[in-house]
Design a protein around this motif. Structure first.
Motif, PDB file in Angstrom:
ATOM      1  N   PHE A 161       0.838  -1.197   0.000  1.00  0.00           N
ATOM      2  CA  PHE A 161       0.000   0.000   0.000  1.00  0.00           C
ATOM      3  C   PHE A 161       0.873   1.248   0.000  1.00  0.00           C
ATOM      4  N   PHE A 162       0.329   2.303  -0.611  1.00  0.00           N
ATOM      5  CA  PHE A 162       1.003   3.600  -0.674  1.00  0.00           C
ATOM      6  C   PHE A 162       0.302   4.567   0.269  1.00  0.00           C
ATOM      7  N   ARG A 163       1.098   5.353   1.013  1.00  0.00           N
ATOM      8  CA  ARG A 163       0.539   6.273   2.019  1.00  0.00           C
ATOM      9  C   ARG A 163       0.011   7.550   1.353  1.00  0.00           C
ATOM     10  N   LEU A 164      -1.062   7.407   0.614  1.00  0.00           N
ATOM     11  CA  LEU A 164      -1.683   8.557  -0.035  1.00  0.00           C
ATOM     12  C   LEU A 164      -2.164   9.578   0.985  1.00  0.00           C
ATOM     13  N   SER A 165      -2.675   9.098   2.106  1.00  0.00           N
ATOM     14  CA  SER A 165      -3.228  10.001   3.125  1.00  0.00           C
ATOM     15  C   SER A 165      -2.190  11.013   3.614  1.00  0.00           C
ATOM     16  N   ARG A 166      -0.929  10.654   3.539  1.00  0.00           N
ATOM     17  CA  ARG A 166       0.144  11.545   3.996  1.00  0.00           C
ATOM     18  C   ARG A 166       0.192  12.836   3.173  1.00  0.00           C
ATOM     19  N   TYR A 167      -0.336  12.813   1.971  1.00  0.00           N
ATOM     20  CA  TYR A 167      -0.177  13.947   1.054  1.00  0.00           C
ATOM     21  C   TYR A 167      -1.462  14.736   0.853  1.00  0.00           C
ATOM     22  N   GLN A 168      -2.455  14.494   1.677  1.00  0.00           N
ATOM     23  CA  GLN A 168      -3.750  15.130   1.501  1.00  0.00           C
ATOM     24  C   GLN A 168      -3.669  16.654   1.535  1.00  0.00           C
ATOM     25  N   GLU A 169      -3.095  17.215   2.566  1.00  0.00           N
ATOM     26  CA  GLU A 169      -3.048  18.675   2.698  1.00  0.00           C
ATOM     27  C   GLU A 169      -2.142  19.303   1.661  1.00  0.00           C
ATOM     28  N   GLN A 170      -1.047  18.622   1.353  1.00  0.00           N
ATOM     29  CA  GLN A 170      -0.122  19.157   0.361  1.00  0.00           C
ATOM     30  C   GLN A 170      -0.785  19.214  -1.024  1.00  0.00           C
ATOM     31  N   LEU A 171      -1.527  18.189  -1.353  1.00  0.00           N
ATOM     32  CA  LEU A 171      -2.235  18.185  -2.633  1.00  0.00           C
ATOM     33  C   LEU A 171      -3.271  19.303  -2.692  1.00  0.00           C
ATOM     34  N   ARG A 172      -3.988  19.470  -1.596  1.00  0.00           N
ATOM     35  CA  ARG A 172      -5.013  20.512  -1.582  1.00  0.00           C
ATOM     36  C   ARG A 172      -4.396  21.892  -1.796  1.00  0.00           C
ATOM     37  N   GLU A 173      -3.284  22.147  -1.154  1.00  0.00           N
ATOM     38  CA  GLU A 173      -2.634  23.452  -1.277  1.00  0.00           C
ATOM     39  C   GLU A 173      -2.120  23.665  -2.702  1.00  0.00           C
ATOM     40  N   LEU A 174      -1.570  22.625  -3.313  1.00  0.00           N
ATOM     41  CA  LEU A 174      -1.064  22.741  -4.681  1.00  0.00           C
ATOM     42  C   LEU A 174      -2.180  23.103  -5.660  1.00  0.00           C
ATOM     43  N   ILE A 175      -3.352  22.506  -5.471  1.00  0.00           N
ATOM     44  CA  ILE A 175      -4.466  22.739  -6.383  1.00  0.00           C
ATOM     45  C   ILE A 175      -5.107  24.100  -6.128  1.00  0.00           C
ATOM     46  N   THR A 176      -5.353  24.433  -4.888  1.00  0.00           N
ATOM     47  CA  THR A 176      -5.998  25.716  -4.591  1.00  0.00           C
ATOM     48  C   THR A 176      -5.100  26.899  -4.937  1.00  0.00           C
ATOM     49  N   ASP A 196     -11.103  16.576   0.204  1.00  0.00           N
ATOM     50  CA  ASP A 196     -11.726  16.985   1.464  1.00  0.00           C
ATOM     51  C   ASP A 196     -12.516  15.861   2.124  1.00  0.00           C
ATOM     52  N   SER A 197     -12.916  14.873   1.338  1.00  0.00           N
ATOM     53  CA  SER A 197     -13.640  13.741   1.921  1.00  0.00           C
ATOM     54  C   SER A 197     -12.709  12.788   2.657  1.00  0.00           C
ATOM     55  N   GLY A 198     -11.398  13.001   2.486  1.00  0.00           N
ATOM     56  CA  GLY A 198     -10.412  12.161   3.168  1.00  0.00           C
ATOM     57  C   GLY A 198      -9.800  11.144   2.226  1.00  0.00           C
ATOM     58  N   LEU A 199      -8.499  11.253   2.003  1.00  0.00           N
ATOM     59  CA  LEU A 199      -7.817  10.333   1.101  1.00  0.00           C
ATOM     60  C   LEU A 199      -7.389   9.080   1.854  1.00  0.00           C
TER      61      LEU A 199
END
Length: 513
Positions: A161-176, A196-199
């Protein structure tokens, strides 16, 4: 102008290509050709996704070797270059290209070094068509895949498994922040809602047994193969030599690690893979991200999404294989007609329903009745009234001034529309030249000016003919990214040879009889 790297998704090769993927190929080709006409350094990549369970199952169903099936169908995708007039610079095959395995293994090791893999026993609902696990909430009310209409398989196995959840906030900031642009805005909002629903962390390997031994082995774990989406997404950088020797990786440094644009064209059905999974993988590996993800909707036939399986098994009529097989469509109606329908009819947002009748109507109205008729009228008038010699304008009229102004604005309008990922508007900007040129003819009425001439040439007729020839050449120049062959024919028809324009001949045949 900075470098411009544009890619398509790479499709599974469980069957021959269909018109839905041709849309993406043509859209990417237009972006690449447009940047080249503006003097940019461009690299255009396409390819095929071959390390998939879908391909294995298709081979089993046919009773043929997997590699044989993959080679046969991959060739059909690569061969679309000629009928669709595609200008890609590279075409990667994930089961055959040695660059790919080297790059996938390198990418895996980088993410492993970041501590982003762990093993876990997993039970989930798996759609082979999507090659993805689904939560029950993501299925239809009757428990089916929303894209394929099939019931997912219940799968239980131990995977990486890949720790996608670790990058949730970073991804959001990059997109916004706009550092990772997703267009159109509705798709950007869709990705933000998903984040926002939780990765959730996701499985990035499959057991070698379930994969039938097909695929790239996980580095250090021969009993697992790399999940096809992890494998496939890597093609955007493996094709550039990532993980290879210093010499092999030079394209990577030029096209991905530099300061240019990195643009992915994708269908809406694979948005989360390209706008969430792929950027997270790159963040984990410490590599640059794409700069833009451009999302198109689907083509449909009678309201149903086109699929390779439907194309392979359909009967006659608008939904037949000939209607959705792009090579067969081109053989019947020509490259210009197919490309123009895809660019002129498909909206920026929303699905587009294809029929042969709509393709014929659009080609006859715009190509034969529009571009072709305008150029024929103008060249014929130059031959009739000035013996084929394009006159020099010594005066200006309201009509010719307005036509020149529209011509001057055309390139900027095309640029703006393509920057907004709006092909219909970009094609419409070229069409505006045809409309304004025809308006100029109606207002100046060259035949009346010629009839009234008594020995001396009327400067108003010279001005009209000069402006109209210039407008036709501008049509050809602005049409190059969209219809490259037709554009060349138009420019040739409007360029003097030994001081005279070539004799006018039909540019486009009418398809409707």
């Amino acid at each position: 102008m900075s470098s411009y790297y544009v890619t398509t998704t790479i499709p599974y090769v469980n069957a021959r290509p269909h018109l839905g993927f041709a849309l993406e190929l043509v859209q990417a080709d237009v972006l690449a050709r447009h940047r080249r006409t503006r003097g940019g350094a461009v690299r255009f990549l396409s390819g095929t996704d071959e390390n998939s369970l879908k391909n294995v199952l298709a081979a089993e169903n046919e009773g043929v070797d997997v590699q044989d099936l993959v080679d046969r169908n991959a060739a059909a995708f690569a061969e679309l270059a000629a009928p669709l007039a595609l200008s890609f610079d590279d075409f990667i095959r994930t089961s055959r290209d040695p660059r790919h395995r080297i790059g996938v293994e390198y990418l895996w090791r980088r993410c492993a070094e970041a501590g982003d893999f762990y093993r876990k026993e997993y039970v989930g609902l798996y759609c082979v068509g999507c090659e993805a696990f689904f939560a029950e909430s993501e299925l239809t009310e009757d428990g089916r895949c929303p894209d394929h209409g099939t019931e997912p398989q219940q799968v239980s196995e131990e995977n990486w498994f890949f720790r996608l959840s670790r990058y949730q906030e970073q991804l959001r900031e990059l997109i916004t922040s706009g550092r990772l642009r997703i267009e159109p805005e509705s798709r950007r909002n869709e990705v933000l809602a998903l984040i926002d629903s939780g990765l959730r962390d996701f499985s990035v390997s499959r057991s070698r047994a379930r994969a039938r031994g097909w695929g790239i082995p996980v580095p250090g774990d021969e009993e697992q193969v790399v999940y096809v989406w992890w494998d496939a997404l890597g093609n955007y950088v493996t094709s550039l030599g990532l993980g290879g020797s210093d010499t092999d990786a030079e394209p990577y440094r030029t096209w991905w690690a530099g300061d240019g644009e990195r643009v992915h064209l994708v269908g809406k059905g694979v948005l989360r893979f390209h706008a969430v999974y792929w950027p997270a993988m790159l963040l984990s590996a410490g590599l640059p991200l794409p700069t833009r993800v451009l999302v198109h909707d689907y083509l449909t036939v009678s309201g149903r999404k086109i699929s390779k399986s439907a194309a392979a098994g359909a009967g006659s009529g608008a939904g037949s294989a000939s209607a959705v097989d792009p090579a067969a469509l081109v053989s019947r109606f020509g490259t210009d007609a197919v490309r123009w329908w895809l660019l002129r009819e498909v909206p920026r947002v929303g699905d587009a329903d294809f029929t042969e009748e709509r393709l014929i109507a659009r080609a006859d109205a715009d190509l034969a009745g529009g571009f072709g008729n305008l150029v024929h009228r103008v060249v014929t008038m130059v031959h009739r009234y000035r013996d084929g010699v394009v006159p020099t304008a010594t005066v200006s009229t309201t009509a010719t001034s307005e036509l020149r102004a529209v011509c001057a604005r055309a390139a900027g309008r095309v640029d703006a529309a393509l920057d907004a990922f709006d092909y219909r508007a970009a094609a419409g900007a070229v069409w505006t030249l045809v409309e304004e040129a025809n308006r100029c003819i109606d207002r100046t009425r060259p035949w009346e000016l010629a009839k009234a001439e008594r020995g001396a040439a009327d400067p108003r007729l010279d001005a009209a003919l000069a402006a109209l020839v210039a407008a036709c050449r501008e049509v050809g120049e602005q049409l190059r990214p969209f219809l490259p062959d037709a554009a060349d024919r138009i420019v040739v028809r409007c360029t003097p040879v030994d001081g005279r324009l070539p004799e006018s001949e039909p540019l486009f045949a009418r398809l409707g009889g």
